[in-house]
Design an enzyme around this catalytic site. Sequence first.
Site, mmCIF file in Angstrom:
data_model
loop_
_atom_site.group_PDB
_atom_site.id
_atom_site.type_symbol
_atom_site.label_atom_id
_atom_site.label_comp_id
_atom_site.label_asym_id
_atom_site.label_seq_id
_atom_site.Cartn_x
_atom_site.Cartn_y
_atom_site.Cartn_z
ATOM 1 N N TRP A 116 -17.015 -17.618 33.272
ATOM 2 C CA TRP A 116 -17.065 -19.070 33.537
ATOM 3 C C TRP A 116 -17.486 -19.879 32.319
ATOM 4 O O TRP A 116 -17.205 -21.072 32.244
ATOM 5 C CB TRP A 116 -18.036 -19.384 34.686
ATOM 6 C CG TRP A 116 -17.537 -18.980 36.046
ATOM 7 C CD1 TRP A 116 -18.024 -17.957 36.806
ATOM 8 C CD2 TRP A 116 -16.486 -19.584 36.821
ATOM 9 N NE1 TRP A 116 -17.333 -17.882 37.999
ATOM 10 C CE2 TRP A 116 -16.391 -18.863 38.045
ATOM 11 C CE3 TRP A 116 -15.612 -20.650 36.605
ATOM 12 C CZ2 TRP A 116 -15.461 -19.191 39.032
ATOM 13 C CZ3 TRP A 116 -14.685 -20.969 37.601
ATOM 14 C CH2 TRP A 116 -14.616 -20.249 38.790
ATOM 15 N N SER A 144 -18.459 -3.877 30.984
ATOM 16 C CA SER A 144 -18.497 -5.337 31.204
ATOM 17 C C SER A 144 -18.846 -5.700 32.659
ATOM 18 O O SER A 144 -18.199 -6.547 33.268
ATOM 19 C CB SER A 144 -17.169 -5.989 30.790
ATOM 20 O OG SER A 144 -16.896 -5.727 29.434
ATOM 21 N N ASP A 150 -7.871 -6.242 29.979
ATOM 22 C CA ASP A 150 -8.461 -6.956 28.834
ATOM 23 C C ASP A 150 -7.468 -7.078 27.680
ATOM 24 O O ASP A 150 -6.550 -6.265 27.538
ATOM 25 C CB ASP A 150 -9.720 -6.191 28.386
ATOM 26 C CG ASP A 150 -10.626 -7.050 27.514
ATOM 27 O OD1 ASP A 150 -10.468 -8.283 27.509
ATOM 28 O OD2 ASP A 150 -11.497 -6.471 26.832
ATOM 29 N N GLY A 151 -7.675 -8.104 26.847
ATOM 30 C CA GLY A 151 -6.884 -8.251 25.625
ATOM 31 C C GLY A 151 -5.818 -9.337 25.676
ATOM 32 O O GLY A 151 -5.001 -9.442 24.759
ATOM 33 N N ASN A 152 -5.846 -10.166 26.720
ATOM 34 C CA ASN A 152 -4.839 -11.238 26.822
ATOM 35 C C ASN A 152 -4.930 -12.219 25.652
ATOM 36 O O ASN A 152 -3.920 -12.626 25.079
ATOM 37 C CB ASN A 152 -5.027 -12.040 28.113
ATOM 38 C CG ASN A 152 -4.734 -11.228 29.353
ATOM 39 O OD1 ASN A 152 -4.289 -10.082 29.250
ATOM 40 N ND2 ASN A 152 -4.982 -11.807 30.510
ATOM 41 N N GLU A 191 -19.291 -13.797 34.200
ATOM 42 C CA GLU A 191 -19.627 -14.242 32.846
ATOM 43 C C GLU A 191 -18.493 -15.052 32.209
ATOM 44 O O GLU A 191 -18.732 -15.795 31.256
ATOM 45 C CB GLU A 191 -19.953 -13.032 31.957
ATOM 46 C CG GLU A 191 -21.260 -12.305 32.298
ATOM 47 C CD GLU A 191 -21.167 -11.383 33.511
ATOM 48 O OE1 GLU A 191 -20.028 -11.009 33.895
ATOM 49 O OE2 GLU A 191 -22.212 -11.057 34.099
ATOM 50 N N HIS A 213 -2.542 -14.815 29.139
ATOM 51 C CA HIS A 213 -2.818 -14.719 30.579
ATOM 52 C C HIS A 213 -1.518 -14.813 31.378
ATOM 53 O O HIS A 213 -1.337 -14.109 32.366
ATOM 54 C CB HIS A 213 -3.777 -15.832 31.021
ATOM 55 C CG HIS A 213 -5.110 -15.803 30.314
ATOM 56 N ND1 HIS A 213 -5.818 -14.634 30.129
ATOM 57 C CD2 HIS A 213 -5.862 -16.798 29.759
ATOM 58 C CE1 HIS A 213 -6.949 -14.917 29.484
ATOM 59 N NE2 HIS A 213 -6.992 -16.212 29.240
ATOM 60 N N SER A 224 -14.554 -12.382 35.366
ATOM 61 C CA SER A 224 -15.944 -11.981 35.619
ATOM 62 C C SER A 224 -16.816 -13.213 35.835
ATOM 63 O O SER A 224 -16.443 -14.330 35.462
ATOM 64 C CB SER A 224 -16.478 -11.159 34.438
ATOM 65 O OG SER A 224 -16.730 -12.011 33.338
ATOM 66 N N ARG A 254 -4.285 -18.786 23.711
ATOM 67 C CA ARG A 254 -4.769 -17.657 24.516
ATOM 68 C C ARG A 254 -4.136 -17.619 25.909
ATOM 69 O O ARG A 254 -3.861 -16.548 26.448
ATOM 70 C CB ARG A 254 -6.302 -17.745 24.673
ATOM 71 C CG ARG A 254 -7.067 -17.473 23.400
ATOM 72 C CD ARG A 254 -8.568 -17.679 23.658
ATOM 73 N NE ARG A 254 -9.030 -16.872 24.773
ATOM 74 C CZ ARG A 254 -9.431 -15.606 24.686
ATOM 75 N NH1 ARG A 254 -9.431 -14.998 23.515
ATOM 76 N NH2 ARG A 254 -9.834 -14.956 25.751
ATOM 77 N N LEU A 257 -1.171 -0.340 50.682
ATOM 78 C CA LEU A 257 -1.971 -0.498 49.458
ATOM 79 C C LEU A 257 -2.974 -1.623 49.676
ATOM 80 O O LEU A 257 -2.621 -2.698 50.155
ATOM 81 C CB LEU A 257 -1.043 -0.856 48.276
ATOM 82 C CG LEU A 257 -1.719 -1.348 46.987
ATOM 83 C CD1 LEU A 257 -2.604 -0.250 46.374
ATOM 84 C CD2 LEU A 257 -0.681 -1.789 45.945
ATOM 85 N N GLU A 304 -13.480 8.708 36.333
ATOM 86 C CA GLU A 304 -12.901 9.127 35.040
ATOM 87 C C GLU A 304 -12.469 7.883 34.269
ATOM 88 O O GLU A 304 -11.812 7.005 34.837
ATOM 89 C CB GLU A 304 -11.672 10.021 35.269
ATOM 90 C CG GLU A 304 -11.972 11.343 35.907
ATOM 91 C CD GLU A 304 -12.790 12.254 35.010
ATOM 92 O OE1 GLU A 304 -12.568 12.257 33.778
ATOM 93 O OE2 GLU A 304 -13.657 12.959 35.547
#
Length: 240
Positions: A67, A192, A18-20, A65, A35, A63, A31, A129, A203
């Site tokens: 969209w 979120s 978060d925070g881009n 949301e 990204h 997310s 913005r 991975l 954690e």
Amino acid sequence: MRPYDNEKLPRHVAIIMDGNGRWAQARNLPRVEGHIVGIESVRDVVSATRELGIPYLTLYAFSKENWVRPRDEVRKLMELLGIYLDKELPLMLEKDIRFNMIGEMKDFPKKLQEKMHSVMRKTARHKSLTLNLALSYSGRQEILHAIISLFEDVKKGSIKKINEHVFKKYLYTGTTPDPDFLIRTSGEMRLSNFLLWQMAYTEIFVTKVFWPDFRRKHYISALREFCKRERRFGRVEDID
Ligand code: IPE
Ligand code: IPE
Ligand code: MG
């Protein structure tokens, strides 16, 4: 650098990237620049995870949301996702990384769906991975879908008994172990709608650093903090 006792490292790290937007706004940039630079952080964190031998990494990239964001931002994010997949595939092939999309595949443009399926197919046998990318993801939707599919199987008679173990397999994350460690960048103290079922005992670590600034050194220091945590799962400390 060997930052800690490898035995104590998490097996599954989940990150809310978060925070881009705020990173870009602070620099008077659109913005979308946040990204773009954020993809560099993804690269850094994915390679550090692979090098440390942590077998599962789940990144929250978009997310359900999200969209409703401005159309231009959404369009650009879709474009960046396509570019990311094309560019990272060779590294995934070289480094034995399995790519797995979790979320509502059908929400994406057809071309992007095909690309995601193709990368998943090409990396399906990789073991070092597993990189889960949460896209058009909603924890509540995931739980609802799981209930609906489970219900179908109960009706068909293929499932006789329901318990946590059985239910878990119906989630997008399937048999993946639950995240041990959640990192959220940019300081927000909320989930979120991310991995609501899976994070019962995860954690949590929140840093004020914005995602585009979050690099290997921040990741390592978060992991160090994890190694110091005492996980109790409801039990009491050993007193004798
Ligand atoms: C996270 O950064 C990336 C996505 C949700 C796609 P944001 O775009 O949410 O950035 P802020 O939180 O507005 O700064
Ligand atoms: C969470 O970030 C989703 C992703 C990082 C992809 P948001 O920026 O959408 O979350 P809120 O709106 O601050 O809760
Ligand atoms: Mg945000």
